[in-house]
Design a protein around this motif. Structure first.
Motif, PDB file in Angstrom:
ATOM      1  N   ARG A 134      17.256  33.189 -57.792  1.00 50.88           N
ATOM      2  CA  ARG A 134      17.420  34.492 -57.125  1.00 50.88           C
ATOM      3  C   ARG A 134      18.321  34.365 -55.897  1.00 50.88           C
ATOM      4  O   ARG A 134      19.159  35.248 -55.642  1.00 50.88           O
ATOM      5  CB  ARG A 134      16.059  35.074 -56.730  1.00 50.88           C
ATOM      6  N   ILE A 135      18.190  33.296 -55.143  1.00 47.28           N
ATOM      7  CA  ILE A 135      19.065  33.070 -53.990  1.00 47.28           C
ATOM      8  C   ILE A 135      20.514  33.002 -54.458  1.00 47.28           C
ATOM      9  O   ILE A 135      21.407  33.627 -53.864  1.00 47.28           O
ATOM     10  CB  ILE A 135      18.667  31.780 -53.238  1.00 47.28           C
ATOM     11  N   LEU A 186      21.842  36.468 -55.567  1.00 46.72           N
ATOM     12  CA  LEU A 186      22.213  37.315 -54.432  1.00 46.72           C
ATOM     13  C   LEU A 186      23.492  36.821 -53.756  1.00 46.72           C
ATOM     14  O   LEU A 186      24.322  37.632 -53.329  1.00 46.72           O
ATOM     15  CB  LEU A 186      21.056  37.386 -53.429  1.00 46.72           C
ATOM     16  N   ALA A 187      23.663  35.509 -53.663  1.00 44.70           N
ATOM     17  CA  ALA A 187      24.872  34.951 -53.053  1.00 44.70           C
ATOM     18  C   ALA A 187      26.110  35.348 -53.860  1.00 44.70           C
ATOM     19  O   ALA A 187      27.140  35.726 -53.289  1.00 44.70           O
ATOM     20  CB  ALA A 187      24.763  33.440 -52.941  1.00 44.70           C
ATOM     21  N   LYS A 232      26.813  39.018 -53.385  1.00 41.14           N
ATOM     22  CA  LYS A 232      27.379  39.259 -52.055  1.00 41.14           C
ATOM     23  C   LYS A 232      28.887  38.993 -52.062  1.00 41.14           C
ATOM     24  O   LYS A 232      29.663  39.751 -51.478  1.00 41.14           O
ATOM     25  CB  LYS A 232      26.685  38.365 -51.026  1.00 41.14           C
ATOM     26  N   LEU A 284      26.020  43.354 -50.740  1.00 40.65           N
ATOM     27  CA  LEU A 284      24.585  43.572 -50.909  1.00 40.65           C
ATOM     28  C   LEU A 284      24.154  44.839 -50.197  1.00 40.65           C
ATOM     29  O   LEU A 284      24.710  45.207 -49.162  1.00 40.65           O
ATOM     30  CB  LEU A 284      23.793  42.390 -50.331  1.00 40.65           C
ATOM     31  N   GLU A 327      18.710  44.240 -50.197  1.00 40.03           N
ATOM     32  CA  GLU A 327      19.039  42.927 -50.764  1.00 40.03           C
ATOM     33  C   GLU A 327      19.339  41.910 -49.663  1.00 40.03           C
ATOM     34  O   GLU A 327      18.997  40.733 -49.791  1.00 40.03           O
ATOM     35  CB  GLU A 327      20.238  43.049 -51.717  1.00 40.03           C
ATOM     36  N   GLN A 328      19.957  42.351 -48.591  1.00 40.41           N
ATOM     37  CA  GLN A 328      20.222  41.461 -47.453  1.00 40.41           C
ATOM     38  C   GLN A 328      18.919  40.964 -46.852  1.00 40.41           C
ATOM     39  O   GLN A 328      18.787  39.784 -46.510  1.00 40.41           O
ATOM     40  CB  GLN A 328      21.056  42.178 -46.392  1.00 40.41           C
ATOM     41  N   GLU A 349      16.045  40.772 -48.455  1.00 40.85           N
ATOM     42  CA  GLU A 349      15.452  39.873 -49.448  1.00 40.85           C
ATOM     43  C   GLU A 349      16.112  38.497 -49.370  1.00 40.85           C
ATOM     44  O   GLU A 349      15.434  37.471 -49.388  1.00 40.85           O
ATOM     45  CB  GLU A 349      15.616  40.442 -50.852  1.00 40.85           C
ATOM     46  N   GLN A 350      17.432  38.471 -49.258  1.00 38.39           N
ATOM     47  CA  GLN A 350      18.162  37.207 -49.171  1.00 38.39           C
ATOM     48  C   GLN A 350      17.718  36.405 -47.947  1.00 38.39           C
ATOM     49  O   GLN A 350      17.471  35.197 -48.038  1.00 38.39           O
ATOM     50  CB  GLN A 350      19.666  37.480 -49.116  1.00 38.39           C
ATOM     51  N   LYS A 351      17.583  37.075 -46.828  1.00 38.64           N
ATOM     52  CA  LYS A 351      17.148  36.400 -45.602  1.00 38.64           C
ATOM     53  C   LYS A 351      15.743  35.825 -45.767  1.00 38.64           C
ATOM     54  O   LYS A 351      15.475  34.677 -45.386  1.00 38.64           O
ATOM     55  CB  LYS A 351      17.189  37.393 -44.440  1.00 38.64           C
ATOM     56  N   ARG A 387      15.815  32.813 -48.258  1.00 38.05           N
ATOM     57  CA  ARG A 387      16.403  31.626 -47.624  1.00 38.05           C
ATOM     58  C   ARG A 387      15.420  30.982 -46.656  1.00 38.05           C
ATOM     59  O   ARG A 387      15.319  29.758 -46.583  1.00 38.05           O
ATOM     60  CB  ARG A 387      17.700  31.991 -46.903  1.00 38.05           C
TER      61      ARG A 387
END
Length: 82
Positions: A12-13, A16-17, A20, A25, A29-30, A32-34, A37
């Protein structure tokens, strides 16, 4: 290699990368990414710490030269009996 980090978290990381880079994103989503990570780093650090705490170091003559700090941690966790 089993590092204790679930593959679906890594997937999933990466998903999203890639998104992006391609299209950007959403704010959700930003966030979620944070969060993902942060979870990944926490799990990685714990796994790495555990590996280091299990390590014993020997010189060329076979004498153990594990740092005292590591030995003390190992004793506290019941990993050493010396």
């Amino acid at each position: 290699m089993d590092n204790g980090i679930p593959q679906n978290l890594i997937d999933r990381i990466n998903e999203l990368a890639n998104k992006k880079k391609k299209t950007g994103l959403t704010e959700r989503e930003q966030e979620e990414q944070k969060r993902l990570r942060s979870t990944y780093l926490s799990m990685f650090r714990e796994s790495f710490r555990s590996q280091l705490e299990m390590t014993q170091v020997y010189d060329k003559k076979g004498k153990e030269v594990t740092p005292d700090k590591v030995k003390n941690i190992q004793r506290k966790r019941g990993l050493r009996d010396d």
